[in-house]
Motif scaffolding. Structure first.
Motif, PDB file in Angstrom:
ATOM      1  N   TYR A  21       0.868  -1.178   0.000  1.00  0.00           N
ATOM      2  CA  TYR A  21       0.000   0.000   0.000  1.00  0.00           C
ATOM      3  C   TYR A  21       0.903   1.225   0.000  1.00  0.00           C
ATOM      4  O   TYR A  21       1.789   1.342   0.836  1.00  0.00           O
ATOM      5  CB  TYR A  21      -0.866   0.072   1.262  1.00  0.00           C
ATOM      6  N   ALA A  23      -0.146   4.568   0.230  1.00  0.00           N
ATOM      7  CA  ALA A  23      -0.605   5.609   1.154  1.00  0.00           C
ATOM      8  C   ALA A  23      -1.975   5.221   1.688  1.00  0.00           C
ATOM      9  O   ALA A  23      -2.658   4.388   1.088  1.00  0.00           O
ATOM     10  CB  ALA A  23      -0.712   6.922   0.383  1.00  0.00           C
ATOM     11  N   GLN A  28      -9.226   5.822   5.563  1.00  0.00           N
ATOM     12  CA  GLN A  28      -8.220   5.479   6.583  1.00  0.00           C
ATOM     13  C   GLN A  28      -7.606   6.743   7.174  1.00  0.00           C
ATOM     14  O   GLN A  28      -7.430   6.851   8.391  1.00  0.00           O
ATOM     15  CB  GLN A  28      -7.126   4.609   5.956  1.00  0.00           C
ATOM     16  N   GLY A  48     -14.289  -1.619  -0.431  1.00  0.00           N
ATOM     17  CA  GLY A  48     -13.424  -1.161  -1.512  1.00  0.00           C
ATOM     18  C   GLY A  48     -12.748   0.159  -1.185  1.00  0.00           C
ATOM     19  O   GLY A  48     -11.834   0.578  -1.875  1.00  0.00           O
ATOM     20  N   THR A  49     -13.195   0.788  -0.098  1.00  0.00           N
ATOM     21  CA  THR A  49     -12.599   2.069   0.278  1.00  0.00           C
ATOM     22  C   THR A  49     -11.425   1.872   1.238  1.00  0.00           C
ATOM     23  O   THR A  49     -10.769   2.837   1.620  1.00  0.00           O
ATOM     24  CB  THR A  49     -13.641   2.956   0.984  1.00  0.00           C
ATOM     25  N   GLY A  50     -11.201   0.640   1.645  1.00  0.00           N
ATOM     26  CA  GLY A  50     -10.142   0.359   2.623  1.00  0.00           C
ATOM     27  C   GLY A  50     -10.644   0.507   4.053  1.00  0.00           C
ATOM     28  O   GLY A  50      -9.886   0.724   4.984  1.00  0.00           O
ATOM     29  N   LYS A  51     -11.965   0.323   4.229  1.00  0.00           N
ATOM     30  CA  LYS A  51     -12.540   0.576   5.546  1.00  0.00           C
ATOM     31  C   LYS A  51     -12.104  -0.451   6.603  1.00  0.00           C
ATOM     32  O   LYS A  51     -12.046  -0.136   7.782  1.00  0.00           O
ATOM     33  CB  LYS A  51     -14.051   0.675   5.473  1.00  0.00           C
ATOM     34  N   THR A  52     -11.805  -1.678   6.168  1.00  0.00           N
ATOM     35  CA  THR A  52     -11.414  -2.689   7.158  1.00  0.00           C
ATOM     36  C   THR A  52     -10.129  -2.271   7.860  1.00  0.00           C
ATOM     37  O   THR A  52     -10.042  -2.322   9.092  1.00  0.00           O
ATOM     38  CB  THR A  52     -11.245  -4.068   6.481  1.00  0.00           C
ATOM     39  N   ASP A 310     -14.770  -9.108  -0.450  1.00  0.00           N
ATOM     40  CA  ASP A 310     -13.683  -8.400  -1.103  1.00  0.00           C
ATOM     41  C   ASP A 310     -13.056  -9.303  -2.150  1.00  0.00           C
ATOM     42  O   ASP A 310     -12.480 -10.330  -1.840  1.00  0.00           O
ATOM     43  CB  ASP A 310     -12.644  -8.009  -0.049  1.00  0.00           C
ATOM     44  N   ASP A 312     -10.436  -9.170  -5.235  1.00  0.00           N
ATOM     45  CA  ASP A 312      -9.435  -8.324  -5.888  1.00  0.00           C
ATOM     46  C   ASP A 312      -9.450  -8.532  -7.397  1.00  0.00           C
ATOM     47  O   ASP A 312      -9.967  -9.523  -7.893  1.00  0.00           O
ATOM     48  CB  ASP A 312      -8.038  -8.680  -5.372  1.00  0.00           C
TER      49      ASP A 312
HETATM   50  P1  AMP Z   1     -12.061  -2.897   2.174  1.00  0.00           P
HETATM   51  O1  AMP Z   1     -12.766  -1.628   1.784  1.00  0.00           O
HETATM   52  O2  AMP Z   1     -11.623  -2.887   3.582  1.00  0.00           O
HETATM   53  O3  AMP Z   1     -12.857  -4.100   1.800  1.00  0.00           O
HETATM   54  O4  AMP Z   1     -10.676  -2.970   1.322  1.00  0.00           O
HETATM   55  C1  AMP Z   1     -10.670  -3.130  -0.053  1.00  0.00           C
HETATM   56  C2  AMP Z   1      -9.323  -3.523  -0.594  1.00  0.00           C
HETATM   57  O5  AMP Z   1      -8.399  -2.428  -0.549  1.00  0.00           O
HETATM   58  C3  AMP Z   1      -8.634  -4.667   0.132  1.00  0.00           C
HETATM   59  O6  AMP Z   1      -8.233  -5.609  -0.845  1.00  0.00           O
HETATM   60  C4  AMP Z   1      -7.420  -4.050   0.793  1.00  0.00           C
HETATM   61  O7  AMP Z   1      -6.349  -4.962   0.793  1.00  0.00           O
HETATM   62  C5  AMP Z   1      -7.133  -2.859  -0.096  1.00  0.00           C
HETATM   63  N1  AMP Z   1      -6.531  -1.722   0.635  1.00  0.00           N
HETATM   64  C6  AMP Z   1      -6.800  -1.328   1.885  1.00  0.00           C
HETATM   65  N2  AMP Z   1      -6.074  -0.231   2.203  1.00  0.00           N
HETATM   66  C7  AMP Z   1      -5.332   0.076   1.122  1.00  0.00           C
HETATM   67  C8  AMP Z   1      -4.374   1.109   0.834  1.00  0.00           C
HETATM   68  N3  AMP Z   1      -4.083   2.030   1.724  1.00  0.00           N
HETATM   69  N4  AMP Z   1      -3.811   1.098  -0.389  1.00  0.00           N
HETATM   70  C9  AMP Z   1      -4.145   0.151  -1.306  1.00  0.00           C
HETATM   71  N5  AMP Z   1      -5.028  -0.842  -1.094  1.00  0.00           N
HETATM   72  C10 AMP Z   1      -5.627  -0.878   0.109  1.00  0.00           C
END
Ligand code: AMP
Length: 412
Positions: A21, A23, A28, A48-52, A310, A312
């Motif tokens: 990643y 940034a 986040q 998809g926003t990296g919320k986890t 999720d 990819d």
């Molecule tokens: P989520 O929205 O938590 O389901 O995350 C969606 C996808 O984004 C997952 O495959 C994570 O691995 C990826 N992800 C989370 N944070 C980042 C980041 N900062 N940069 C790139 N990918 C990310």
């Protein structure tokens, strides 16, 4: 902004670097500092926003210094409640990835599968539990899990959780945790019932909004196909043969519709599987694994079954049926074009689905380009079909024929 500026500790930065990643994502960047400051937070963000990572990273950080009790001495300090098993498993996997260089132990518990192995893991001692509501309450009732030491409670996909009827379970779980705790609520949309829940259990929450409309439109090349309902199968085949390749999700509204499409695509030699509510947990997991491992490249799904999963490297999303809720469209196409990659969406709109497109375009504040370069173009002015009985009656509407009047037998 680099991750370092979020004041994350080295073991987490190392795990993040391994994920490549660059940034933090906007959600986040905004959520992590608030969680580390021990605030209650409401974050509106879709998958998809990296919320986890927006909750997993700060939770791991806050627990890092309390991690070294012997296994048996471990107390569950963070609880993540998630509406579906698939989503729960995914969150658990994220905790494992980000927590790789900590000694924190995470487990996941969900229904539809044997409870005994889950009890064994809990008895051995864990710091973080990811759970679906029903199984969590079961385990609590059986005295296998103690929620007295919870410091942070996360309610993920709160809107879906309430849609699935978990409101009473969620309230019960919240009451089983100590009064003094941090609550983080994540939801893709903010309907009134979620706001009401938040108002009653969160304390002076901070809010973060990662609006889906702009993020969905940014990286996804959307196209709209006006097509007669009966030609959707042909159009789908045509596009798969000529325009779409790679990993694809096709959304359909009904299980029956999924079955028909799956049969047709398989018959044409495509590697397809499907997920919907009637499939067993095992079958759904198998379909997802096959998709992730590349054994199949087309997954057909209902919205509920696919929500939160999720996946990819998705190249395209096909909206075989147009969703009647505009936000659902945003969720669906948000599955492609993630994290800077570009993706494509193909939406099949029959005459009676046109009002849905209007709503979607209003929400996105943009017009989806119409593609007419295909053999099944529907006249854009076509009206929705009305089912008529063939053959015209010679009688005025609503009037009985003389013959029928004569034949009429009265009951009195
Ligand atoms: P989520 O929205 O938590 O389901 O995350 C969606 C996808 O984004 C997952 O495959 C994570 O691995 C990826 N992800 C989370 N944070 C980042 C980041 N900062 N940069 C790139 N990918 C990310």
């Amino acid at each position: 902004m680099p991750f370092k500026e979020l004041q994350l500790i080295k073991p987490l930065l190392k795990a993040i670097a391994e994920q490549n990643y660059d940034a933090p994502t906007p959600v986040q960047e905004q959520t992590i500092p608030l969680v580390l400051a021990k605030k209650d937070v409401i974050t509106t963000a879709q998958t998809g926003t990296g919320k986890t990572a927006a909750f997993a990273l700060p939770i791991l950080q806050m627990l890092f210094h309390k991690q070294d009790a012997g296994k048996k001495g471990k107390k569950v300090k963070a609880l993540i409640v998630s509406p579906t098993r698939e989503l729960a498993i995914q969150i658990y996997e994220s905790f494992k990835v980000y927590g790789k260089y900590t000694n924190l132990r995470t487990t996941v518990v969900y229904g539809g599968t044997s409870i005994e192995p889950q009890k064994d893991v809990l008895n051995k001692g864990v710091d973080i539990v990811v759970a679906t509501p029903g199984r969590l309450l079961d385990l609590h009732k059986q005295d296998v899990i103690n929620l007295d030491f919870i410091e942070t409670l996360v309610l993920d996909e709160a809107d879906l959780m309430l849609d699935m009827g978990f409101i009473d379970d969620v309230r019960k779980i919240e009451r089983l945790c100590p009064v003094e705790k941090q609550i983080l609520l994540f939801s893709a949309t903010m309907p009134m019932k979620v706001v009401q829940l938040a108002n009653t259990i969160l304390k002076e929450p901070e809010t973060v909004n990662a609006t889906p409309s702009s993020s969905a439109a940014q990286n996804v090349e959307q196209s709209l196909f006006y097509v007669h309902k009966q030609h959707k199968m042909e159009l789908c085949l045509f596009l798969l043969r000529n325009n779409i390749e790679g990993n694809i999700i096709i959304f359909r509204r009904t299980k029956m519709g999924i079955a028909k499409l799956e049969k047709m695509l398989k018959g044409n030699g495509y590697k397809v599987d499907s997920i919907h509510g009637d499939k067993t947990q095992n079958d759904r997991e198998k379909a997802l694994d096959n998709f992730k491992d590349g054994k199949i490249n087309i997954l057909i799904a209902t919205d509920v079954a696919a929500r939160g999963i999720d996946i990819d490297n998705l190249d395209a999303v096909i909206n075989f049926d147009i969703p009647n809720i505009s936000e659902t469209y945003v969720h669906r196409i948000g599955r492609t074009g993630r994290a800077g990659n570009s993706g494509k969406s193909f939406s099949f709109c029959s005459a009676d689905e046109k009002p849905y497109i209007k709503g979607i375009q209003q929400l996105l504040n943009t017009v989806i380009p119409v593609e007419e370069n295909h053999p099944y173009v529907l006249d854009p002015k076509a009206k929705r079909e009305v089912h008529k009985t063939p053959g015209k009656s010679k009688n005025k509407p609503g009037r009985k024929s003389e013959a029928s009047k004569k034949n009429k037998k009265r009951w009195y």
